[in-house]
Write a protein that holds these residues in place. Structure first.
Motif, mmCIF file in Angstrom:
data_model
loop_
_atom_site.group_PDB
_atom_site.id
_atom_site.type_symbol
_atom_site.label_atom_id
_atom_site.label_comp_id
_atom_site.label_asym_id
_atom_site.label_seq_id
_atom_site.Cartn_x
_atom_site.Cartn_y
_atom_site.Cartn_z
ATOM 1 N N ALA A 132 42.308 15.015 33.816
ATOM 2 C CA ALA A 132 42.469 14.839 35.256
ATOM 3 C C ALA A 132 41.164 14.454 35.938
ATOM 4 O O ALA A 132 41.169 13.888 37.013
ATOM 5 N N GLU A 133 40.020 14.750 35.308
ATOM 6 C CA GLU A 133 38.739 14.391 35.895
ATOM 7 C C GLU A 133 38.009 13.463 34.943
ATOM 8 O O GLU A 133 38.207 13.491 33.740
ATOM 9 N N ASP A 134 37.114 12.647 35.473
ATOM 10 C CA ASP A 134 36.426 11.649 34.672
ATOM 11 C C ASP A 134 35.068 12.106 34.168
ATOM 12 O O ASP A 134 34.230 11.284 33.832
ATOM 13 N N ASP A 135 34.809 13.420 34.108
ATOM 14 C CA ASP A 135 33.504 13.893 33.672
ATOM 15 C C ASP A 135 33.377 14.007 32.155
ATOM 16 O O ASP A 135 32.367 14.458 31.644
ATOM 17 N N GLY A 136 34.411 13.579 31.428
ATOM 18 C CA GLY A 136 34.346 13.602 29.978
ATOM 19 C C GLY A 136 34.762 14.916 29.358
ATOM 20 O O GLY A 136 34.935 15.005 28.156
ATOM 21 N N GLU A 137 34.894 15.981 30.158
ATOM 22 C CA GLU A 137 35.305 17.274 29.632
ATOM 23 C C GLU A 137 36.813 17.438 29.764
ATOM 24 O O GLU A 137 37.387 17.056 30.775
ATOM 25 N N ALA A 138 37.424 18.006 28.735
ATOM 26 C CA ALA A 138 38.861 18.280 28.792
ATOM 27 C C ALA A 138 39.114 19.452 29.724
ATOM 28 O O ALA A 138 38.453 20.470 29.634
ATOM 29 N N LYS A 139 40.044 19.292 30.629
ATOM 30 C CA LYS A 139 40.427 20.354 31.569
ATOM 31 C C LYS A 139 41.836 20.810 31.219
ATOM 32 O O LYS A 139 42.642 20.017 30.768
ATOM 33 N N PRO A 140 42.152 22.092 31.437
ATOM 34 C CA PRO A 140 43.535 22.524 31.209
ATOM 35 C C PRO A 140 44.477 21.740 32.116
ATOM 36 O O PRO A 140 44.220 21.577 33.302
ATOM 37 N N ALA A 141 45.542 21.223 31.526
ATOM 38 C CA ALA A 141 46.516 20.480 32.308
ATOM 39 C C ALA A 141 47.271 21.398 33.255
ATOM 40 O O ALA A 141 47.637 21.015 34.345
ATOM 41 N N GLU A 142 47.523 22.632 32.820
ATOM 42 C CA GLU A 142 48.183 23.630 33.658
ATOM 43 C C GLU A 142 47.513 24.964 33.393
ATOM 44 O O GLU A 142 47.110 25.239 32.277
ATOM 45 N N TRP A 143 47.413 25.775 34.394
ATOM 46 C CA TRP A 143 47.031 27.154 34.176
ATOM 47 C C TRP A 143 47.852 28.016 35.104
ATOM 48 O O TRP A 143 48.296 27.575 36.144
ATOM 49 N N PHE A 144 48.079 29.233 34.654
ATOM 50 C CA PHE A 144 49.007 30.123 35.326
ATOM 51 C C PHE A 144 48.391 31.503 35.445
ATOM 52 O O PHE A 144 47.274 31.730 34.994
ATOM 53 N N GLU A 145 49.149 32.435 36.036
ATOM 54 C CA GLU A 145 48.689 33.811 36.186
ATOM 55 C C GLU A 145 49.808 34.784 35.838
ATOM 56 O O GLU A 145 50.988 34.490 36.028
ATOM 57 N N ARG A 146 49.408 35.931 35.328
ATOM 58 C CA ARG A 146 50.299 37.075 35.127
ATOM 59 C C ARG A 146 49.687 38.255 35.868
ATOM 60 O O ARG A 146 48.490 38.301 36.108
ATOM 61 N N VAL A 147 50.548 39.228 36.220
ATOM 62 C CA VAL A 147 50.092 40.409 36.934
ATOM 63 C C VAL A 147 51.010 41.576 36.569
ATOM 64 O O VAL A 147 52.178 41.377 36.240
ATOM 65 N N VAL A 148 50.479 42.788 36.620
ATOM 66 C CA VAL A 148 51.309 43.974 36.428
ATOM 67 C C VAL A 148 52.130 44.167 37.696
ATOM 68 O O VAL A 148 51.615 44.047 38.812
ATOM 69 N N CYS A 149 53.407 44.448 37.525
ATOM 70 C CA CYS A 149 54.315 44.596 38.656
ATOM 71 C C CYS A 149 55.134 45.877 38.482
ATOM 72 O O CYS A 149 55.661 46.140 37.406
ATOM 73 N N ALA A 150 55.205 46.669 39.542
ATOM 74 C CA ALA A 150 56.036 47.872 39.551
ATOM 75 C C ALA A 150 57.371 47.509 40.200
ATOM 76 O O ALA A 150 57.417 46.848 41.238
ATOM 77 N N LEU A 151 58.450 47.940 39.570
ATOM 78 C CA LEU A 151 59.798 47.666 40.067
ATOM 79 C C LEU A 151 60.493 49.009 40.268
ATOM 80 O O LEU A 151 60.625 49.796 39.322
ATOM 81 N N ARG A 152 60.884 49.298 41.503
ATOM 82 C CA ARG A 152 61.500 50.589 41.831
ATOM 83 C C ARG A 152 62.873 50.378 42.440
ATOM 84 O O ARG A 152 63.058 49.575 43.350
ATOM 85 N N PHE A 153 63.839 51.129 41.919
ATOM 86 C CA PHE A 153 65.192 51.144 42.468
ATOM 87 C C PHE A 153 65.438 52.504 43.094
ATOM 88 O O PHE A 153 65.176 53.537 42.478
ATOM 89 N N ASP A 154 65.952 52.524 44.320
ATOM 90 C CA ASP A 154 66.308 53.759 45.003
ATOM 91 C C ASP A 154 67.828 53.916 44.991
ATOM 92 O O ASP A 154 68.554 52.962 44.697
ATOM 93 N N HIS A 155 68.301 55.118 45.307
ATOM 94 C CA HIS A 155 69.728 55.433 45.412
ATOM 95 C C HIS A 155 70.460 55.278 44.079
ATOM 96 O O HIS A 155 71.630 54.889 44.040
#
Length: 129
Positions: A35-58
């Protein structure tokens, strides 16, 4: 309460990615882009993960199918949630399920801590359509 690692679909970054197929976990392996012309390979895509708490009431009853409730160290891969008929079904990999019977539907999902980067994104059958 259920603690899980959540893929942050809302925080995907793309620079003209080309998928390099799926890995053993069904995650996409993007090729590095130019994607850039600086000669270095860049990740085509990058993503994120996160810890998530899931709570059900009733919740008035819980039924597990295919899950050893005494094994507190087991890791389950949550695939989907299905709501209907006075309950919520949590579907996990390996045909494992948890059915929550609820008197009223009330659910809260909250991210906990800082996200971390990943080059892999979950692959789903409908992604190929």
């Amino acid at each position: 309460m259920l603690m899980t690692q959540r893929f942050r679909w809302e925080r995907t970054h793309r620079t003209g990615a080309v998928d390099d197929g799926l890995d053993a976990l069904g995650d996409a392996n993007p090729k590095t882009g130019d994607a850039e012309d600086d000669g270095e390979a860049k990740p085509a895509e990058w993503f994120e993960r996160v810890v998530c708490a899931l709570r059900f009431d009733h919740v008035t009853a819980v039924q597990a199918n295919g899950i050893d409730l005494s094994d507190r160290a087991q890791m389950l891969e949550l695939l989907s949630l299905h709501v209907g008929d006075g309950g919520v079904d949590l579907a996990f990999a390996g045909d494992k399920t948890i059915r929550l019977t609820v008197s009223k539907l009330s659910c809260l999902a909250e991210d906990i801590g800082q996200p971390w980067p990943t080059l892999q994104r979950p692959g789903h059958p409908e992604d190929d359509q």
